[in-house]
Design a protein around this motif. Structure first.
Motif, PDB file in Angstrom:
ATOM      1  N   GLN A  43       0.824  -1.206   0.000  1.00 62.05           N
ATOM      2  CA  GLN A  43       0.000   0.000   0.000  1.00 62.05           C
ATOM      3  C   GLN A  43       0.863   1.262   0.000  1.00 62.05           C
ATOM      4  O   GLN A  43       0.530   2.265  -0.638  1.00 62.05           O
ATOM      5  CB  GLN A  43      -0.957  -0.018   1.188  1.00 62.05           C
ATOM      6  N   LEU A  46       1.935   1.772  -3.505  1.00 62.13           N
ATOM      7  CA  LEU A  46       0.859   2.392  -4.291  1.00 62.13           C
ATOM      8  C   LEU A  46       0.822   3.906  -4.029  1.00 62.13           C
ATOM      9  O   LEU A  46       0.532   4.689  -4.942  1.00 62.13           O
ATOM     10  CB  LEU A  46      -0.490   1.761  -3.944  1.00 62.13           C
ATOM     11  N   GLN A  47       1.109   4.314  -2.806  1.00 60.85           N
ATOM     12  CA  GLN A  47       1.159   5.743  -2.485  1.00 60.85           C
ATOM     13  C   GLN A  47       2.251   6.447  -3.270  1.00 60.85           C
ATOM     14  O   GLN A  47       2.113   7.618  -3.631  1.00 60.85           O
ATOM     15  CB  GLN A  47       1.370   5.944  -0.981  1.00 60.85           C
ATOM     16  N   HIS A  49       3.069   5.695  -6.327  1.00 58.99           N
ATOM     17  CA  HIS A  49       2.472   5.922  -7.644  1.00 58.99           C
ATOM     18  C   HIS A  49       1.532   7.123  -7.615  1.00 58.99           C
ATOM     19  O   HIS A  49       1.513   7.935  -8.547  1.00 58.99           O
ATOM     20  CB  HIS A  49       1.719   4.664  -8.101  1.00 58.99           C
ATOM     21  N   ILE A  50       0.768   7.252  -6.537  1.00 60.35           N
ATOM     22  CA  ILE A  50      -0.148   8.381  -6.413  1.00 60.35           C
ATOM     23  C   ILE A  50       0.624   9.691  -6.297  1.00 60.35           C
ATOM     24  O   ILE A  50       0.314  10.686  -6.968  1.00 60.35           O
ATOM     25  CB  ILE A  50      -1.069   8.189  -5.192  1.00 60.35           C
ATOM     26  N   ASP A  57      -3.542   2.504 -14.249  1.00 52.87           N
ATOM     27  CA  ASP A  57      -4.365   1.836 -13.246  1.00 52.87           C
ATOM     28  C   ASP A  57      -3.648   0.574 -12.778  1.00 52.87           C
ATOM     29  O   ASP A  57      -2.976  -0.103 -13.558  1.00 52.87           O
ATOM     30  CB  ASP A  57      -5.723   1.438 -13.830  1.00 52.87           C
ATOM     31  N   TRP A  58      -3.824   0.263 -11.492  1.00 50.89           N
ATOM     32  CA  TRP A  58      -3.238  -0.941 -10.905  1.00 50.89           C
ATOM     33  C   TRP A  58      -4.332  -1.695 -10.156  1.00 50.89           C
ATOM     34  O   TRP A  58      -4.936  -1.160  -9.231  1.00 50.89           O
ATOM     35  CB  TRP A  58      -2.094  -0.586  -9.953  1.00 50.89           C
ATOM     36  N   GLU A 216      -8.287  -1.926  -1.573  1.00 51.37           N
ATOM     37  CA  GLU A 216      -7.187  -1.316  -0.822  1.00 51.37           C
ATOM     38  C   GLU A 216      -5.818  -1.700  -1.366  1.00 51.37           C
ATOM     39  O   GLU A 216      -4.799  -1.090  -1.024  1.00 51.37           O
ATOM     40  CB  GLU A 216      -7.282  -1.674   0.651  1.00 51.37           C
ATOM     41  N   SER A 218      -5.365  -1.776  -4.696  1.00 48.82           N
ATOM     42  CA  SER A 218      -5.494  -1.318  -6.070  1.00 48.82           C
ATOM     43  C   SER A 218      -5.354   0.196  -6.099  1.00 48.82           C
ATOM     44  O   SER A 218      -5.546   0.887  -5.093  1.00 48.82           O
ATOM     45  CB  SER A 218      -6.859  -1.705  -6.651  1.00 48.82           C
ATOM     46  N   ARG A 219      -5.038   0.706  -7.283  1.00 51.94           N
ATOM     47  CA  ARG A 219      -4.995   2.148  -7.493  1.00 51.94           C
ATOM     48  C   ARG A 219      -5.650   2.427  -8.851  1.00 51.94           C
ATOM     49  O   ARG A 219      -5.063   2.173  -9.901  1.00 51.94           O
ATOM     50  CB  ARG A 219      -3.548   2.643  -7.491  1.00 51.94           C
ATOM     51  N   HIS A 221      -8.144   5.053 -11.349  1.00 47.30           N
ATOM     52  CA  HIS A 221      -8.511   6.452 -11.579  1.00 47.30           C
ATOM     53  C   HIS A 221     -10.016   6.655 -11.664  1.00 47.30           C
ATOM     54  O   HIS A 221     -10.522   7.707 -11.309  1.00 47.30           O
ATOM     55  CB  HIS A 221      -7.855   6.974 -12.873  1.00 47.30           C
TER      56      HIS A 221
END
Length: 222
Positions: A43, A46-47, A49-50, A57-58, A216, A218-219, A221
């Motif tokens: 997680q 993933l942050q 990437h954000i 998209d992931w 949670e 995944s990321r 848009h």
């Protein structure tokens, strides 16, 4: 003139859309007694990437049946091959991955697949359950046609047919079927019978696994 321009734009859009058919699937096996640390670390990645405004998209799913039970499958879909030459800050991405993910999990596979058919959108990838059917068949061209016939008879909310092009058996197809309940999934339990009724190809093997979507992990848009 305007008509010709509109036709040209439409054709270019279709070519662009057709080129965006490559997906990358990555399988992680959390190390023993490190499942929670892996989730937290993933997680955090993933942050990254954000924070870096990644446009990809992931998707994240856990296997909940079969020999890979408990492993995470992450995927990014609908790319052109050239997209992988232009990845977002690859050195920084790899360094953050090494920091937050690799200490807590084993990287089991990196597989690239080409999408051959789908329900036309990606909403099904967020279904509660995905049934992953892995098919080994010869010749592939005929097997793809057979799968097209089979998917028309299924109850799945959405489907995706992929052909493995790197990182695995090149004679394998992967069918992803989206369901929101086991009762719906059970209506398609006899997919092998449907496949065996198809002609023109040899079915060498078929495997089924179920995955559970994890928002949670995944990321997205949308």
């Amino acid at each position: 003139m305007r008509l010709l321009l509109s036709i040209a734009l439409l054709l270019s859009f279709r070519v662009y859309a057709q080129d965006k058919n490559i997906a990358q699937f990555v399988i992680w096996e959390p190390k023993e007694c490190m499942e929670q640390a892996f989730e937290k670390g993933y997680q955090l990645h993933l942050q990254w990437h954000i924070a870096n405004s990644d446009l990809w998209d992931w998707y994240g799913w856990y296997f909940i049946s079969g020999p890979r039970d408990g492993q995470l499958l992450d995927a990014t879909v609908d790319h052109a091959w050239a997209d992988f030459d232009q990845r977002l800050k690859p050195a920084e991405d790899a360094a953050d991955n090494q920091l937050h993910v690799h200490p807590f999990a084993k990287l089991r596979a990196v597989i690239k697949m080409e999408k051959m058919a789908s329900c036309g959108h990606n909403k099904g990838l967020q279904a509660r359950f995905l049934r992953m059917i892995t098919i080994t068949a010869y010749p592939l061209t005929n097997a793809i046609k057979a799968l097209d016939n089979v998917t028309k008879q299924l109850h799945a909310d959405c489907f995706y047919t992929y052909k493995i092009v790197d990182g695995g058996n090149l004679h394998q197809l992967v069918l992803l079927l989206g369901y929101d309940s086991f009762s719906e999934l059970g209506k398609d339990a006899d997919i092998t019978e449907l496949l065996e009724k198809q002609a023109g190809f040899t079915l060498k093997g078929i495997e089924s696994e179920i995955l559970s979507f994890k928002k949670e992990m995944s990321r997205l848009h949308q």
